[in-house]
Scaffold this motif. Sequence first.
Motif, PDB file in Angstrom:
ATOM      1  N   SER A  34      32.697  24.624  -3.656  1.00 28.89           N
ATOM      2  CA  SER A  34      33.141  24.416  -5.159  1.00 28.89           C
ATOM      3  C   SER A  34      34.592  25.166  -5.548  1.00 28.89           C
ATOM      4  O   SER A  34      34.860  25.004  -6.690  1.00 28.89           O
ATOM      5  N   ARG A  35      35.003  26.099  -4.826  1.00 33.93           N
ATOM      6  CA  ARG A  35      36.092  26.771  -5.404  1.00 33.93           C
ATOM      7  C   ARG A  35      37.117  25.496  -5.336  1.00 33.93           C
ATOM      8  O   ARG A  35      38.149  25.691  -6.327  1.00 33.93           O
ATOM      9  N   ARG A  36      37.417  24.826  -4.485  1.00 33.48           N
ATOM     10  CA  ARG A  36      38.434  23.740  -4.461  1.00 33.48           C
ATOM     11  C   ARG A  36      38.266  22.827  -5.580  1.00 33.48           C
ATOM     12  O   ARG A  36      39.182  22.588  -6.172  1.00 33.48           O
ATOM     13  N   GLN A  37      37.014  22.457  -5.922  1.00 34.13           N
ATOM     14  CA  GLN A  37      36.738  21.553  -7.021  1.00 34.13           C
ATOM     15  C   GLN A  37      37.151  22.207  -8.137  1.00 34.13           C
ATOM     16  O   GLN A  37      37.785  21.707  -9.248  1.00 34.13           O
ATOM     17  N   ALA A  38      36.765  23.440  -8.510  1.00 32.60           N
ATOM     18  CA  ALA A  38      36.968  24.229  -9.749  1.00 32.60           C
ATOM     19  C   ALA A  38      38.566  24.524  -9.717  1.00 32.60           C
ATOM     20  O   ALA A  38      39.008  24.423 -11.029  1.00 32.60           O
ATOM     21  N   ASP A  39      39.296  24.785  -8.668  1.00 32.60           N
ATOM     22  CA  ASP A  39      40.776  24.828  -8.810  1.00 32.60           C
ATOM     23  C   ASP A  39      41.450  23.564  -9.314  1.00 32.60           C
ATOM     24  O   ASP A  39      42.258  23.552 -10.164  1.00 32.60           O
ATOM     25  N   GLU A  40      40.760  22.314  -8.814  1.00 31.68           N
ATOM     26  CA  GLU A  40      41.473  21.216  -9.230  1.00 31.68           C
ATOM     27  C   GLU A  40      41.258  20.772 -10.790  1.00 31.68           C
ATOM     28  O   GLU A  40      41.878  20.559 -11.289  1.00 31.68           O
ATOM     29  N   ALA A  42      40.744  23.092 -12.970  1.00 30.03           N
ATOM     30  CA  ALA A  42      41.773  24.046 -13.967  1.00 30.03           C
ATOM     31  C   ALA A  42      42.952  23.416 -13.957  1.00 30.03           C
ATOM     32  O   ALA A  42      43.495  23.845 -14.960  1.00 30.03           O
ATOM     33  N   ARG A  43      43.420  22.654 -12.901  1.00 34.84           N
ATOM     34  CA  ARG A  43      44.854  22.200 -12.957  1.00 34.84           C
ATOM     35  C   ARG A  43      44.931  20.915 -13.925  1.00 34.84           C
ATOM     36  O   ARG A  43      46.168  20.596 -14.281  1.00 34.84           O
TER      37      ARG A  43
END
Length: 49
Positions: A34-40, A42-43
């Motif tokens: 989920s960290r990768r999806q949350a970072d995407e 956020a951008r």
Amino acid sequence: MDYNLMRKFADSWGLLAMALFFIGCIAFALRPGSRRQADEAARIPLKDD
């Protein structure tokens, strides 16, 4: 429906449903990957700049 009946339902099963929903939200946020999806996500607001 009677007020007392609704109150008893909210005190017992309503509280349980809200607690399970809260635990499910935490588990969904902390799941692997989920960290990768949350970072995407956020951008997203900055993509058009």
